[in-house]
Design a protein around this motif. Structure first.
Motif, mmCIF file in Angstrom:
data_model
loop_
_atom_site.group_PDB
_atom_site.id
_atom_site.type_symbol
_atom_site.label_atom_id
_atom_site.label_comp_id
_atom_site.label_asym_id
_atom_site.label_seq_id
_atom_site.Cartn_x
_atom_site.Cartn_y
_atom_site.Cartn_z
ATOM 1 N N TYR A 150 0.856 -1.292 0.081
ATOM 2 C CA TYR A 150 0.132 -0.004 -0.079
ATOM 3 C C TYR A 150 0.840 1.213 0.007
ATOM 4 O O TYR A 150 0.613 1.954 -0.552
ATOM 5 C CB TYR A 150 -0.958 0.050 1.192
ATOM 6 C CG TYR A 150 -1.928 1.400 1.352
ATOM 7 C CD1 TYR A 150 -2.843 1.619 0.512
ATOM 8 C CD2 TYR A 150 -1.315 2.266 2.063
ATOM 9 C CE1 TYR A 150 -3.307 2.779 0.462
ATOM 10 C CE2 TYR A 150 -1.929 3.584 2.186
ATOM 11 C CZ TYR A 150 -3.017 3.739 1.325
ATOM 12 O OH TYR A 150 -3.829 4.662 1.393
ATOM 13 N N ILE A 151 1.940 1.242 0.673
ATOM 14 C CA ILE A 151 2.927 2.533 0.793
ATOM 15 C C ILE A 151 3.542 2.788 -0.293
ATOM 16 O O ILE A 151 3.884 4.012 -0.680
ATOM 17 C CB ILE A 151 3.671 2.156 2.152
ATOM 18 C CG1 ILE A 151 2.972 1.832 3.485
ATOM 19 C CG2 ILE A 151 4.570 3.657 2.419
ATOM 20 C CD1 ILE A 151 3.754 1.436 4.527
ATOM 21 N N ARG A 153 2.860 1.818 -3.469
ATOM 22 C CA ARG A 153 2.056 1.475 -4.724
ATOM 23 C C ARG A 153 2.359 2.341 -6.040
ATOM 24 O O ARG A 153 2.323 1.958 -6.984
ATOM 25 C CB ARG A 153 0.620 1.885 -4.363
ATOM 26 C CG ARG A 153 0.326 3.255 -4.186
ATOM 27 C CD ARG A 153 -1.247 3.427 -3.234
ATOM 28 N NE ARG A 153 -1.489 4.667 -3.039
ATOM 29 C CZ ARG A 153 -1.082 5.097 -1.922
ATOM 30 N NH1 ARG A 153 -0.472 4.395 -1.048
ATOM 31 N NH2 ARG A 153 -1.158 6.394 -1.473
ATOM 32 N N ASP A 154 2.917 3.485 -5.644
ATOM 33 C CA ASP A 154 3.161 4.293 -6.839
ATOM 34 C C ASP A 154 4.956 4.456 -7.107
ATOM 35 O O ASP A 154 5.401 4.835 -8.181
ATOM 36 C CB ASP A 154 3.052 5.910 -6.303
ATOM 37 C CG ASP A 154 1.596 6.166 -6.271
ATOM 38 O OD1 ASP A 154 0.626 5.580 -6.778
ATOM 39 O OD2 ASP A 154 1.100 6.873 -5.395
ATOM 40 N N CYS A 254 -4.737 -3.526 4.480
ATOM 41 C CA CYS A 254 -3.730 -3.597 3.710
ATOM 42 C C CYS A 254 -3.252 -4.939 2.893
ATOM 43 O O CYS A 254 -3.137 -4.804 1.992
ATOM 44 C CB CYS A 254 -2.316 -3.286 4.277
ATOM 45 S SG CYS A 254 -2.227 -1.210 4.931
ATOM 46 N N TYR A 257 -6.162 -5.160 0.296
ATOM 47 C CA TYR A 257 -5.741 -4.008 -0.793
ATOM 48 C C TYR A 257 -5.407 -4.636 -2.141
ATOM 49 O O TYR A 257 -6.086 -4.087 -3.061
ATOM 50 C CB TYR A 257 -4.506 -3.051 -0.290
ATOM 51 C CG TYR A 257 -4.274 -1.997 -1.188
ATOM 52 C CD1 TYR A 257 -5.167 -0.785 -1.320
ATOM 53 C CD2 TYR A 257 -2.955 -1.880 -1.639
ATOM 54 C CE1 TYR A 257 -5.003 0.263 -1.905
ATOM 55 C CE2 TYR A 257 -2.919 -0.842 -2.451
ATOM 56 C CZ TYR A 257 -3.503 0.296 -2.615
ATOM 57 O OH TYR A 257 -3.214 1.385 -3.562
ATOM 58 N N ASP A 294 -13.659 6.664 -1.301
ATOM 59 C CA ASP A 294 -13.638 7.691 -0.450
ATOM 60 C C ASP A 294 -14.181 8.824 -0.639
ATOM 61 O O ASP A 294 -14.813 9.710 0.150
ATOM 62 C CB ASP A 294 -12.000 8.487 -0.465
ATOM 63 C CG ASP A 294 -11.241 7.398 0.131
ATOM 64 O OD1 ASP A 294 -11.519 6.659 1.114
ATOM 65 O OD2 ASP A 294 -9.914 7.398 -0.260
ATOM 66 N N GLY A 334 -4.726 2.851 -5.684
ATOM 67 C CA GLY A 334 -4.643 4.291 -5.451
ATOM 68 C C GLY A 334 -4.617 4.466 -3.781
ATOM 69 O O GLY A 334 -4.832 3.406 -3.001
ATOM 70 N N ARG A 335 -4.654 5.670 -3.409
ATOM 71 C CA ARG A 335 -5.078 6.080 -1.796
ATOM 72 C C ARG A 335 -6.285 5.644 -1.364
ATOM 73 O O ARG A 335 -7.312 5.932 -2.194
ATOM 74 C CB ARG A 335 -4.541 7.473 -1.882
ATOM 75 C CG ARG A 335 -4.386 8.027 -0.180
ATOM 76 C CD ARG A 335 -4.274 9.389 -0.275
ATOM 77 N NE ARG A 335 -4.155 9.771 1.406
ATOM 78 C CZ ARG A 335 -4.183 11.205 1.786
ATOM 79 N NH1 ARG A 335 -4.677 12.023 0.668
ATOM 80 N NH2 ARG A 335 -4.232 11.409 3.039
ATOM 81 N N GLU A 336 -6.336 5.043 -0.381
ATOM 82 C CA GLU A 336 -7.483 4.861 0.360
ATOM 83 C C GLU A 336 -7.389 5.292 1.710
ATOM 84 O O GLU A 336 -6.918 4.757 2.660
ATOM 85 C CB GLU A 336 -7.712 3.296 0.497
ATOM 86 C CG GLU A 336 -7.500 2.469 -0.763
ATOM 87 C CD GLU A 336 -8.980 2.681 -1.734
ATOM 88 O OE1 GLU A 336 -10.108 2.988 -0.981
ATOM 89 O OE2 GLU A 336 -8.741 2.683 -2.988
ATOM 90 N N VAL A 337 -8.295 6.288 1.967
ATOM 91 C CA VAL A 337 -8.454 6.959 3.080
ATOM 92 C C VAL A 337 -9.159 6.286 4.103
ATOM 93 O O VAL A 337 -8.969 6.118 5.331
ATOM 94 C CB VAL A 337 -8.751 8.385 2.983
ATOM 95 C CG1 VAL A 337 -9.007 9.152 4.444
ATOM 96 C CG2 VAL A 337 -7.936 9.306 2.141
ATOM 97 N N GLU A 341 -6.034 4.649 5.812
ATOM 98 C CA GLU A 341 -5.604 5.610 6.595
ATOM 99 C C GLU A 341 -6.190 6.048 7.680
ATOM 100 O O GLU A 341 -5.773 6.361 8.816
ATOM 101 C CB GLU A 341 -4.902 6.711 5.560
ATOM 102 C CG GLU A 341 -4.151 6.387 4.472
ATOM 103 C CD GLU A 341 -3.555 7.740 3.236
ATOM 104 O OE1 GLU A 341 -3.800 8.739 4.037
ATOM 105 O OE2 GLU A 341 -3.334 7.322 2.629
#
Length: 360
Positions: A150-151, A153-154, A254, A257, A294, A334-337, A341
């Protein structure tokens, strides 16, 4: 009669054997995280001149058995207590020092921690450490392996190789399950049995094995939740699936994810077939809630990219019409708030990975 030699017992009480540290210092093979602090910003490091290893920061690197290196000498093997402290150092002192920093240092930290954890598992294997001691080392290492995707991913594929990472996860789980079979009392077994169910979502063999676990583990709340997630996935009950996923904690989220884009894509396909009508306006806010996304804007973009008509007048809605639908496959990670988070809260990633400061 077959004779099996006794495995070596590690005698190295440092994170890196002295001979390796001196060798890599001499050959200029030290990592950024292993050199003396005063040299990190100096021209000596940037021009790759001789730099000095910090004995308190140098960590044994992974070396293939075929490389002609001695891997079974007791003096290069670390006992379980040292392996545990090494994993803790990698997460709290290396990983947590850069995860909120720039992508370059995040890349460096990921490659460093990933490689050094492979060396930890190698020491574990060579010494044939079993039972609860071996389980503790693998559990802590798996905390990183399950959360890191997750961290990072980019990051580019040359840094984060998803296939290689997944291979390490599966090998670690395979060894961990064997350790659990060798020792009846494992305080964290139910936790990691649940994580395995979430990682191999929809795998019938894993589900069948979980059903045969002892009652104390099988009936644990985490295992029951992971089993319910699997059943919802196999039944294609996407509304129930995401309702259950909302209940997962940060590490569990995670772990799930990797299945998130595919699950959302299948949800949209199911809704397109079930509600296909020019006159049926499906509320976007409800769709956002169903898929645990989100924000409504993200769902609107997902629908638009698939050729569906999105109306933003009045109550935002989407028309699920099969003839317009384009099967473009799952979205990029992508980011998952909401799912990740917010559950992390104020804890550091190392605390999440090591299950420290766990919220009730």
């Amino acid at each position: 009669m077959n004779y099996s030699p006794r495995p070596p017992i590690g005698l190295c009480l440092e994170m890196c054997p002295k001979n390796e540290r001196q060798e890599r210092e001499r050959d200029g093979c030290l990592h950024y995280f292993e050199i003396m602090d005063e040299q990190k910003a100096s021209r000596a490091y940037k021009t790759q001149r001789r730099v000095l290893a910090d004995p308190n920061k140098t960590v044994k690197e992974y070396r293939r058995p075929a490389a002609g290196k001695e891997l079974s000498s007791p003096y290069v093997l670390r006992p379980p207590a040292v392996l545990l402290s090494t994993v803790r150092y990698l997460l709290f002192n290396v990983w947590d020092s850069v995860t909120d920093g720039d992508p370059y240092h995040l890349s460096e930290a990921y490659l460093f921690v990933f490689d050094r954890l492979r060396a930890v598992k190698q020491d574990l294997t060579v010494q044939r450490i079993q039972g609860q001691l071996g389980a503790q080392v693998l559990e802590d290492a798996l905390g990183f392996l399950l959360c890191a995707p997750y961290i990072v991913r980019d990051l580019p594929v040359e840094v984060y190789n998803e296939v290689l990472h997944a291979t390490q996860v599966r090998e670690s789980f395979s060894k961990l399950i064997r350790f659990y079979k060798e020792n009846e009392k494992n305080p964290r077994e139910s936790e990691f049995q649940a994580l395995l169910l979430l990682y191999d979502l929809g795998n019938l063999d894993v589900m069948n094995r979980a059903l045969k676990l002892c009652d104390g583990v099988k009936n644990a709340p985490k295992v029951q939740l992971a089993m319910a997630v699997n059943r919802a996935y196999l039944e294609c009950n996407w509304v129930r699936l995401f309702r259950l996923v909302r209940r997962l904690d940060c590490m569990e989220a995670c772990t799930f994810y990797r299945h998130l884009p595919c699950s959302r894509d299948k949800t949209l396909k199911t809704l397109v077939h079930g509600y296909s009508s020019k006159n049926c306006h499906f509320p976007l806010d409800f769709l956002t809630k169903i898929m645990a996304v989100d924000c409504i804007e993200t769902v609107s973009e997902m629908c638009t990219r698939r050729g569906l008509f999105v109306s933003l007048n009045g109550q935002p809605s989407v028309i699920f019409f099969k003839s317009l639908f384009k099967d473009i496959g799952p979205e990029r990670h992508g980011r998952e708030v909401l799912l990740v988070e917010n559950k992390k809260g104020e804890r550091s990633w190392a605390e999440v990975m090591m299950r420290e400061c766990e919220e009730n």
